[in-house]
Scaffold this motif. Structure first.
Motif, PDB file in Angstrom:
ATOM      1  N   GLU A   1      -8.769   1.995   3.084  1.00 46.53           N
ATOM      2  CA  GLU A   1      -9.837   2.633   2.320  1.00 46.53           C
ATOM      3  C   GLU A   1     -11.110   1.818   2.446  1.00 46.53           C
ATOM      4  O   GLU A   1     -11.078   0.653   2.826  1.00 46.53           O
ATOM      5  CB  GLU A   1      -9.407   2.764   0.854  1.00 46.53           C
ATOM      6  CG  GLU A   1      -8.232   3.705   0.672  1.00 46.53           C
ATOM      7  CD  GLU A   1      -7.795   3.868  -0.780  1.00 46.53           C
ATOM      8  OE1 GLU A   1      -8.423   3.258  -1.671  1.00 46.53           O
ATOM      9  OE2 GLU A   1      -6.825   4.597  -1.008  1.00 46.53           O
TER      10      GLU A   1
ATOM     11  N   HIS B   1      -4.348  -5.819   3.522  1.00 44.71           N
ATOM     12  CA  HIS B   1      -4.993  -5.103   2.423  1.00 44.71           C
ATOM     13  C   HIS B   1      -5.294  -6.138   1.344  1.00 44.71           C
ATOM     14  O   HIS B   1      -4.530  -7.085   1.157  1.00 44.71           O
ATOM     15  CB  HIS B   1      -4.047  -4.052   1.822  1.00 44.71           C
ATOM     16  CG  HIS B   1      -3.758  -2.906   2.725  1.00 44.71           C
ATOM     17  ND1 HIS B   1      -2.503  -2.674   3.243  1.00 44.71           N
ATOM     18  CD2 HIS B   1      -4.553  -1.911   3.181  1.00 44.71           C
ATOM     19  CE1 HIS B   1      -2.541  -1.578   3.974  1.00 44.71           C
ATOM     20  NE2 HIS B   1      -3.771  -1.102   3.965  1.00 44.71           N
TER      21      HIS B   1
ATOM     22  N   CYS C   1       0.832  -1.205   0.000  1.00 43.98           N
ATOM     23  CA  CYS C   1       0.000   0.000   0.000  1.00 43.98           C
ATOM     24  C   CYS C   1       0.869   1.258   0.000  1.00 43.98           C
ATOM     25  O   CYS C   1       1.748   1.394   0.856  1.00 43.98           O
ATOM     26  CB  CYS C   1      -0.918  -0.003   1.215  1.00 43.98           C
ATOM     27  SG  CYS C   1      -2.022   1.410   1.298  1.00 43.98           S
ATOM     28  N   PRO C   2       0.629   2.174  -0.950  1.00 39.03           N
ATOM     29  CA  PRO C   2       1.417   3.416  -0.997  1.00 39.03           C
ATOM     30  C   PRO C   2       1.319   4.236   0.285  1.00 39.03           C
ATOM     31  O   PRO C   2       2.250   4.939   0.648  1.00 39.03           O
ATOM     32  CB  PRO C   2       0.813   4.188  -2.180  1.00 39.03           C
ATOM     33  CG  PRO C   2       0.064   3.190  -2.977  1.00 39.03           C
ATOM     34  CD  PRO C   2      -0.344   2.095  -2.037  1.00 39.03           C
ATOM     35  N   GLY C   3       0.208   4.115   0.996  1.00 37.15           N
ATOM     36  CA  GLY C   3       0.011   4.868   2.238  1.00 37.15           C
ATOM     37  C   GLY C   3       0.555   4.173   3.462  1.00 37.15           C
ATOM     38  O   GLY C   3       0.508   4.713   4.563  1.00 37.15           O
TER      39      GLY C   3
ATOM     40  N   TRP D   1      -6.952  -1.334  -1.371  1.00 33.39           N
ATOM     41  CA  TRP D   1      -6.385  -0.928  -0.081  1.00 33.39           C
ATOM     42  C   TRP D   1      -7.394  -1.000   1.044  1.00 33.39           C
ATOM     43  O   TRP D   1      -7.195  -0.432   2.121  1.00 33.39           O
ATOM     44  CB  TRP D   1      -5.734   0.449  -0.200  1.00 33.39           C
ATOM     45  CG  TRP D   1      -4.799   0.501  -1.359  1.00 33.39           C
ATOM     46  CD1 TRP D   1      -4.827   1.391  -2.381  1.00 33.39           C
ATOM     47  CD2 TRP D   1      -3.739  -0.415  -1.663  1.00 33.39           C
ATOM     48  NE1 TRP D   1      -3.849   1.085  -3.291  1.00 33.39           N
ATOM     49  CE2 TRP D   1      -3.167  -0.016  -2.881  1.00 33.39           C
ATOM     50  CE3 TRP D   1      -3.225  -1.545  -1.036  1.00 33.39           C
ATOM     51  CZ2 TRP D   1      -2.106  -0.702  -3.477  1.00 33.39           C
ATOM     52  CZ3 TRP D   1      -2.171  -2.228  -1.618  1.00 33.39           C
ATOM     53  CH2 TRP D   1      -1.619  -1.802  -2.818  1.00 33.39           C
TER      54      TRP D   1
ATOM     55  N   GLN E   1      -2.769   2.620   6.534  1.00 29.54           N
ATOM     56  CA  GLN E   1      -3.733   3.166   5.562  1.00 29.54           C
ATOM     57  C   GLN E   1      -4.847   2.152   5.303  1.00 29.54           C
ATOM     58  O   GLN E   1      -4.582   0.964   5.167  1.00 29.54           O
ATOM     59  CB  GLN E   1      -3.008   3.478   4.245  1.00 29.54           C
ATOM     60  CG  GLN E   1      -3.907   3.840   3.093  1.00 29.54           C
ATOM     61  CD  GLN E   1      -4.344   5.281   3.122  1.00 29.54           C
ATOM     62  OE1 GLN E   1      -3.617   6.121   3.622  1.00 29.54           O
ATOM     63  NE2 GLN E   1      -5.486   5.560   2.584  1.00 29.54           N
TER      64      GLN E   1
END
Length: 108
Positions: free
Chosen positions: A47, A66, A39-41, A52, A45
């Motif tokens: 969503e 995720h 996950c980029p966050g 994600w 993170q």
């Protein structure tokens, strides 16, 4: 019609209900525990939908992943951690194909 009764004593919650020692038990797991989080966050993170979205183990809720980190489809609504799935016990779906008649080891 509701009647109120005056009690000669007060009702209190057990002392452990107010103790901070048990505060962690009321918290929901909220991080990705995949070996490699993609996950980029980052692991924290999450969503509401998509790759994600953080899924918690459907059995213990003590681990999460995720969808994207475990290569799950966006339509996947539940997931089970390796501990609960019994990694190596055959409880997870196998990707191996069963051998047919005459296709065992050493048979051509």
């Amino acid at each position: 019609q509701q009647r109120l009764i005056d009690l000669p004593f007060s009702i209190r919650l057990p002392s452990w209900e107010n103790s901070q020692a048990y505060a962690a038990l009321r918290e929901r797991h909220s991080r990705c525990d995949a070996r490699e989080c993609l996950c980029p966050g980052g692991r924290e993170q999450a969503e509401a939908e998509g790759p994600w979205r953080l899924l918690l183990c459907r059995s213990c809720a003590a681990e999460g992943t995720h969808r994207g980190c475990s290569y799950l489809r966006n339509s996947t609504a539940s997931w089970e951690c390796d501990s609960c799935a019994g990694l190596g016990t055959g409880k997870r779906q196998s990707t191996r194909l069963p051998l047919g008649w005459g296709q065992g080891p050493g048979e051509a």
